[in-house]
Design a protein around this motif. Structure first.
Motif: not given
Length: 583
Positions: A261-270
């Motif tokens: 969910r954080m990746i979706v909102v750009d708070d975390l990278t893969t």
């Protein structure tokens, strides 16, 4: 306890320091790899930058190679330190046991000492290696992984923190329950070793009485007790694995779900998510390793205490400050001697003993079983100290002599004759390691041992099995007498040591000793009056006291006990345990 054990690391201190250092370096290198992996994914794969992928990949290979090298060095130095530590402990324990007096040895059973030198030391060795490696690696890995995880994303890393606290509490209760059983298990090894030792040393008696099944059941019982305790402990430890799996998979699910969910909102990278998942395994596996280290250390605590008991035991016999290094002659004097094996005993074993023996005399000592004949002669070589009174050898109190000097001048052939594995010549030279072949032959001639040795195909090079199992009882006794003669002692004590030889050989040995070593004081303990009747004087012992001390002829006239036993033995029956008048 820790101070006592640590003192025996000695020359392995460097290896003990290098091991944890290499383990810490290995952990730091390992913790950097997930960060580089994240960089490959975020800055290389997603951007299509092959140069970045190659450069970071090379760095990862170098870090992995360095991590492997430091891990190997850590393992090498850890093995050297733990094995060396175990070697030092065994040597220190064995050396200390050699200094024990008989009263010190009485505190420990033989199987117990064997267990302490083997199983207990092995437990300490394993625990020490785990402390140097895992106890360093697990906390450092846990801390580094936690720091890295928080540096990537504090919100997701807090999941680890909660998991670590929860898992740590559960593992603590598991360890607390399990270690209680482990502490009970290791003393049980003494019973197991005792059962094995008795069976092996007495195997001829076991087979003669067809008691194999009984001995097997004894071993099963001892082994079964250890099995039951370990099963209880292992059942508790089985909760470790499912707890770890539940925690690991729960953390992975939570991180994957929240991280996605954080990746979706750009708070975390893969890449960061992959790194966090890797650190998840590192953190929780570190906690698992720590739990096993604590279990191993607690298991070895009982072993450490038992080892320290032996290391801290000090002989209750000591040389005086200014010892005498020369025994003038073989004269003996007992002055109001009282002695007990245990200080709390109500009745002394030896009571008010007063004797005076001139150098060169042949003295017979005779009496019933339990009359303290052996206890009397133990005082001469200071195997025990008297409770009160004085024992003088060569005109000086035995407590004034250097103990090695005294024992070299008081040769004892004990009731239980012991030979060691090796050739006959090697066994004889226990009496004098520098004795020439001719001196050994002369001693064997005096002990009438040359008769059977020279009939053996290999003569003096004949190999003696452990305990002298390949020679007869009489042959063993004669070899032990010859070994004692090689010491050229001032005093020679034969403690019922011709009981297994025939009467004719017994007579030859006594004649040879009287004629060949006239200046040596000879004390002969025997049950047969024929073995001592030609002695200069005879001590009659009864219930820890000297009942009489005179020549054979005078004792026949004046001592009722001696006369009754003599008459009964002349009729072919009776001894000091069964008086002639009662038959």
């Amino acid at each position: 306890m820790i101070k006592t054990l640590a003192a025996h690391i000695k020359q392995y201190k460097t290896a003990s320091i290098l091991t944890p250092l290499f383990m810490i370096v290995e952990v730091i290198l390992e913790m950097m790899i997930p960060l580089l992996m994240a960089s490959i994914i975020d800055d290389g794969v997603e951007k299509g930058d092959m140069h970045h992928i190659y450069m970071v990949g090379i760095c990862m290979v170098l870090l992995a190679a360095l991590g492997l090298l430091t891990g190997v060095l850590g393992g090498k130095f850890g093995a050297r330190a733990s094995a060396g530590f175990a070697k030092n402990l065994r040597e220190a324990m064995f050396n200390n046991i050699q200094t024990f007096s008989f009263s010190n040895i009485d505190k420990f059973s033989t199987p117990s000492l064997v267990t302490r030198l083997t199983t207990d030391v092995t437990n300490i060795q394993n625990a020490f290696q785990m402390l140097l490696r895992m106890f360093t690696r697990a906390p450092s890995s846990l801390i580094c992984a936690m720091v890295m995880a928080f540096s990537i994303n504090a919100r997701l890393a807090s999941i680890y923190l909660v998991a670590v606290i929860a898992l740590g509490i559960c593992l603590f209760f598991i360890m607390f329950r399990a270690t209680r059983y482990f502490k009970q298990a290791f003393p049980k090894y003494d019973d197991l070793n005792e059962s094995i030792q008795e069976n092996v040393s007495g195997i001829r008696v076991v087979k003669a009485y067809v008691r194999e099944d009984y001995e097997t059941e004894k071993l099963k019982k001892s082994s079964g007790n250890i099995y039951k305790i370990f099963i209880k402990a292992e059942k508790i430890l089985t909760f470790n694995a499912p707890l770890m799996q539940i925690t690991v998979y729960s953390c992975i699910l939570l991180i994957s779900w929240i991280g996605a969910r954080m990746i979706v909102v750009d708070d975390l990278t893969t890449g960061q998510l992959m790194s966090l998942l890797t650190y998840c395994m590192n953190i929780l596996m570190s906690l698992m390793m720590l739990s096993m280290v604590f279990v191993m250390v607690t298991m070895s605590q009982a072993s450490a205490e038992r080892i320290c008991e032996v290391l801290n035991e000090k002989s209750d016999l000591h040389n005086p400050e200014d010892p005498c290094y020369e025994v003038k002659d073989g004269s003996i004097e007992f002055r109001h001697v009282n002695f007990s094996y245990h200080k709390t005993s109500e009745k002394p074993v030896l009571q008010d003993i007063n004797l005076s023996i001139r150098a060169g005399e042949t003295i017979g000592i005779i009496g019933g079983t339990g009359s303290a004949k052996t206890s009397l002669i133990n005082m001469l070589s200071r195997l025990y100290d008297v409770d009160s009174g004085q024992v003088l050898v060569g005109g000086r109190d035995v407590r004034e002599y250097d103990m090695d000097t005294l024992r070299n001048q008081v040769a004892v052939v004990l009731q239980k004759n012991v030979l060691f594995s090796g050739t006959i010549l090697e066994n004889l030279r226990w009496g004098d390691k520098d004795a020439s072949f001719e001196e050994c032959r002369r001693a064997c001639r005096l002990a009438c041992a040359d008769e059977f040795i020279e009939r053996m195909p290999q003569g003096y090079d004949t190999y003696i099995e452990q305990g002298g199992s390949n020679v007869s009882g009489g042959q063993k006794q004669r070899l032990c007498i010859a070994r004692a003669l090689l010491k050229k002692p001032r005093i020679l004590i034969l403690d019922d040591s011709t009981s297994a030889v025939d009467t004719a050989t017994d007579s030859k040995i006594r004649t040879a000793l009287r004629e060949e070593i006239p200046n040596t004081t000879k004390l002969i303990i025997a049950q047969r009056i024929s073995s001592v009747q030609h002695a200069d004087r005879i001590i009659v012992m009864e219930d820890g006291r000297v009942n009489d001390f005179d020549t054979h002829e005078e004792l026949l006239k004046n001592n009722e006990i001696y006369r009754e036993v003599y008459e009964s033995q002349m009729r072919g029956s009776g001894d000091f345990d069964e008086k002639g008048g009662e038959q």
